[in-house]
Structure formats: structure tokens, C-alpha cells
Design a protein around this motif. Structure first.
Motif, PDB file in Angstrom:
ATOM      1  N   ASP A   1     124.968 117.375  11.724  1.00 18.05           N
ATOM      2  CA  ASP A   1     125.954 117.642  10.670  1.00 18.05           C
ATOM      3  C   ASP A   1     126.310 116.372   9.910  1.00 18.05           C
ATOM      4  O   ASP A   1     126.513 116.406   8.695  1.00 18.05           O
ATOM      5  N   ALA A   2     126.378 115.249  10.632  1.00 15.39           N
ATOM      6  CA  ALA A   2     126.709 113.986   9.963  1.00 15.39           C
ATOM      7  C   ALA A   2     125.620 113.605   8.968  1.00 15.39           C
ATOM      8  O   ALA A   2     125.910 113.066   7.894  1.00 15.39           O
TER       9      ALA A   2
ATOM     10  N   THR B   1     131.509 109.636  17.056  1.00 12.10           N
ATOM     11  CA  THR B   1     130.441 108.837  16.449  1.00 12.10           C
ATOM     12  C   THR B   1     129.439 109.717  15.709  1.00 12.10           C
ATOM     13  O   THR B   1     129.295 110.908  15.996  1.00 12.10           O
ATOM     14  N   ASP B   2     128.734 109.079  14.761  1.00 12.67           N
ATOM     15  CA  ASP B   2     127.674 109.756  14.005  1.00 12.67           C
ATOM     16  C   ASP B   2     126.313 109.572  14.662  1.00 12.67           C
ATOM     17  O   ASP B   2     125.406 110.379  14.452  1.00 12.67           O
TER      18      ASP B   2
ATOM     19  N   GLU C   1     126.256 115.950   5.926  1.00 12.18           N
ATOM     20  CA  GLU C   1     127.547 115.907   5.230  1.00 12.18           C
ATOM     21  C   GLU C   1     128.014 114.502   4.874  1.00 12.18           C
ATOM     22  O   GLU C   1     128.833 114.328   3.978  1.00 12.18           O
ATOM     23  N   ASN C   2     127.520 113.495   5.583  1.00  9.61           N
ATOM     24  CA  ASN C   2     127.951 112.111   5.352  1.00  9.61           C
ATOM     25  C   ASN C   2     126.781 111.344   4.731  1.00  9.61           C
ATOM     26  O   ASN C   2     125.872 110.918   5.432  1.00  9.61           O
TER      27      ASN C   2
ATOM     28  N   LYS D   1     123.770 112.860  14.904  1.00 10.00           N
ATOM     29  CA  LYS D   1     124.447 114.144  14.802  1.00 10.00           C
ATOM     30  C   LYS D   1     123.959 114.837  13.530  1.00 10.00           C
ATOM     31  O   LYS D   1     124.082 114.297  12.430  1.00 10.00           O
TER      32      LYS D   1
ATOM     33  N   VAL E   1     130.334 104.710   8.761  1.00  9.60           N
ATOM     34  CA  VAL E   1     129.384 105.230   9.737  1.00  9.60           C
ATOM     35  C   VAL E   1     129.757 104.643  11.087  1.00  9.60           C
ATOM     36  O   VAL E   1     129.992 103.432  11.194  1.00  9.60           O
TER      37      VAL E   1
ATOM     38  N   ALA F   1     126.078 107.957   6.243  1.00 16.70           N
ATOM     39  CA  ALA F   1     125.449 108.000   7.561  1.00 16.70           C
ATOM     40  C   ALA F   1     123.956 108.268   7.440  1.00 16.70           C
ATOM     41  O   ALA F   1     123.134 107.625   8.107  1.00 16.70           O
ATOM     42  N   TYR F   2     123.589 109.208   6.587  1.00 15.92           N
ATOM     43  CA  TYR F   2     122.166 109.509   6.388  1.00 15.92           C
ATOM     44  C   TYR F   2     121.439 108.295   5.805  1.00 15.92           C
ATOM     45  O   TYR F   2     120.344 107.937   6.254  1.00 15.92           O
TER      46      TYR F   2
END
Length: 325
Positions: free
Chosen positions: A278-279, A102-103, A282-283, A276, A55, A286-287
Motif C-alpha cells: 500500500d505504501a 514503517t514503509d 499511495e506514498n 509495504k 519514508v 516511498a515508491y
């Protein structure tokens, strides 16, 4: 940036956060009499709960102490997730956010219209999340016993460029006939932008000011000169209050109560992180990190010297994040 000093004061809090994130630490026995730790979870289940990934964030040096404190605790909950946090300032952080580097992006001000436009042009959808309150703090050398209470108008007269060499006696004839030495966050800083908005009214900052994105450098500058004045986030004052003096603004000193109540006006302000979208979809790492940040930002904000939001507001911010999943 150096490790945040206040983390040493929050060891008990940190341990509690880490245990809570891992599901507790009570010892149990399995059917063979062997010991298991982690509440009712088996070691296999715990391993399945561990994430891997990376992340990336950047942005405000003011917000950094909160996020860095959370990163330290998150490492105990998810040791295989690498979280990196840069401190290039709010504006610098948004530049990296726009470029797709960056996220999340930490900010000590709201996003500007031109930054919104660039994100739209780049096809980046984002969500604003508030994480704490700060009181932008005006600081002086501890031996300065004359400028301990300034009005907003006096701050304007001091900090706005007018082509003259600023002296303390210009503000009050009874004050020293000495040149004022100015220290300010750099122009990429959200703290600079906020001060520009509420104190300078868009006018130019004094040209003689020393500017830096590193708040610790500003601390050193003010602490080393009796005629110096500067400003930065409240947490940096708290960390260095043994070598700095704090200035009241219109008779009000920044502290947890006056910042939360907005009595410390106009220098009380919200702190943000922008994610972000999308992050977050998809990540998974990150979430998960952002969810952990919102769950613990209130405790960490108080631990490092800022002011937490009402609990209900953290629930609202979490709902905004969860809607992105």
C-alpha cells in the motif's frame, strides 16, 4: 549508528549517482543567453520533478550500511523527501512493520512464518526484494594465531551451549587452555537467526555470550580480548579489519568472490528489504526511494563491503516493485 566509514571512499561514485538521478549537469543556454544546468531541463521542470514527503524504514543492522549509503545519495536527488532508517534488528524491524510504523523493513534473513501470519492478521500485504549478498563473518582478535581456520563442526562445538566452560583447548589440545569469550548479535538480529539455523541447528547459543544489536559494540569486544570470538556481517569486518582477524570456515575465507559463488558455505546469505504494498501505491516518495534503492544497491553494496547481485536480478527486483505502482 555512526556514519559509515566507507562513504568517504565513494565520493566519486556518490556524485555520479546524484547527477544521474537529477538528470545530468551539462550547462545550456536559453533563448535569452542565460545559463541553465540540468541537461535539457529548465529550472521550472526540475522543480516539478522534486518530491516532498517522508519514508520510514527499520530492521537489520547488517543491511543498514547499504541503505544508509543510498539515503545519503538520495538526499541530493530529492532533498525534500525525509528518509529515516532505524536499526533495531531484523526481528525488531518486522515488529514495527507489522505495527504499521514503517514503509519498508530491512532483513538479513527471510521472513518467518509467524511474522507472515501476523502481517496477514494486520491486513498488511508486502513484497520481498533482494538487494545484495553477504558473508556472515566469524572474527577473532588479531593476536589469535590458532583459531584462524575452523570447521563447521568446530564452530558448533564452540557456540552450542553444553553446560561446560568453553576453553580453546577443548577444540584442539594444542590450543591455549584459556576460556573463550563470546560476542554475538542479539536475538532480534537476522544474523543471529541465520547463525542459529546453519551452525547451531536450533540448539541454544552459549549462555556466556555477550549479545548486542549494535555490531560496533561486538567489534569493540572482540578487538579488546585475545580470547574473544564473534560474528557479524562482512562489511563490519572490512571496516575494522585493521583490528580484527578473520576466520576461514572449512578452509574458505569470506571475500567478494567466495561469497558471490557461494563457495563460502554455509555462511553466504542474501540480504533483503520488504516493502509495504500500500505504501508503494499511495506514498509517491516511498515508491521513488525504493526504486532509487534498487537502481543503485549494486554499486553501494560493493562500496560498503557487500556483494552485488547480477544485473539481471536487479531488473527482476525492479519489475516486482514497478508492478505495485
Amino acid at each position: 549508528m555512526k556514519k559509515w566509514k566507507y562513504l568517504t571512499m565513494t565520493a566519486v561514485l556518490g556524485s555520479a549517482l546524484a547527477l544521474g538521478a537529477c538528470g545530468g549537469g551539462n550547462e545550456t543556454k536559453d533563448n535569452n543567453g542565460s545559463s541553465n544546468t540540468g541537461g535539457n531541463k529548465t529550472e521550472q521542470t526540475e522543480n516539478e520533478d522534486k518530491l516532498q514527503g517522508s519514508v520510514a524504514g527499520d530492521g537489520s543492522s547488517t543491511v543498514a550500511p547499504i541503505v544508509e549509503a543510498v539515503v545519503e545519495e538520495y538526499a541530493g536527488a530529492q532533498p525534500d523527501v525525509k528518509v529515516s532508517v532505524g536499526v533495531s534488528g531484523t526481528g525488531g524491524g518486522f515488529e514495527k512493520f507489522i505495527a504499521g510504523e514503517t514503509d519498508f523493513s530491512n532483513a538479513s534473513r527471510n521472513i518467518k512464518d509467524e511474522e507472515k501470519q501476523k502481517l496477514e492478521e494486520a491486513g498488511v500485504e508486502y513484497t520481498e526484494l533482494q538487494i545484495a549478498y553477504d558473508g556472515l563473518s566469524v572474527v577473532i582478535h588479531p593476536d589469535n594465531d590458532w583459531a584462524t581456520d575452523l570447521t563447521v563442526d568446530q564452530l558448533k562445538k564452540l557456540w552450542i551451549e553444553d553446560g561446560t566452560e568453553k576453553k580453546w583447548s577443548d577444540i584442539d589440545p594444542s590450543w591455549p587452555d584459556e576460556k573463550v569469550v563470546f560476542y554475538s548479535p542479539g536475538t532480534d538480529s537476522g544474523t543471529y537467526d541465520y547463525f542459529d539455523e546453519v551452525i547451531l541447528d536450533g540448539e541454544d547459543l552459549v549462555k556466556s555470550a555477550t549479545l548486542s544489536e549494535d555490531d560496533n559494540m561486538l567489534v569493540q569486544g572482540v578487538a579488546g580480548d585475545k580470547n574473544a570470538i564473534g560474528f557479524f556481517g562482512y562489511a563490519y569486518y572490512l571496516e575494522n579489519k585493521d583490528k580484527l582477524g578473520i576466520v576461514k570456515v572449512d578452509g574458505v575465507e569470506p571475500n567478494a568472490d567466495t561469497i558471490e559463488s557461494q563457495e563460502y558455505t554455509p555462511l553466504s546469505r542474501p540480504l533483503f528489504t520488504y516493502v509495504k504494498n500500500d505504501a508503494m501505491k499511495e506514498n509517491e516518495a516511498a515508491y521513488d526511494f525504493m526504486h532509487y534503492l534498487l537502481e543503485n544497491a549494486g554499486d553501494m553494496a560493493g562500496a560498503v563491503g557487500y556483494v552485488s547481485l547480477p544485473e539481471e536480478q536487479y531488473k527482476e527486483e525492479l519489475a516486482k516493485l514497478e508492478a505495485l505502482k
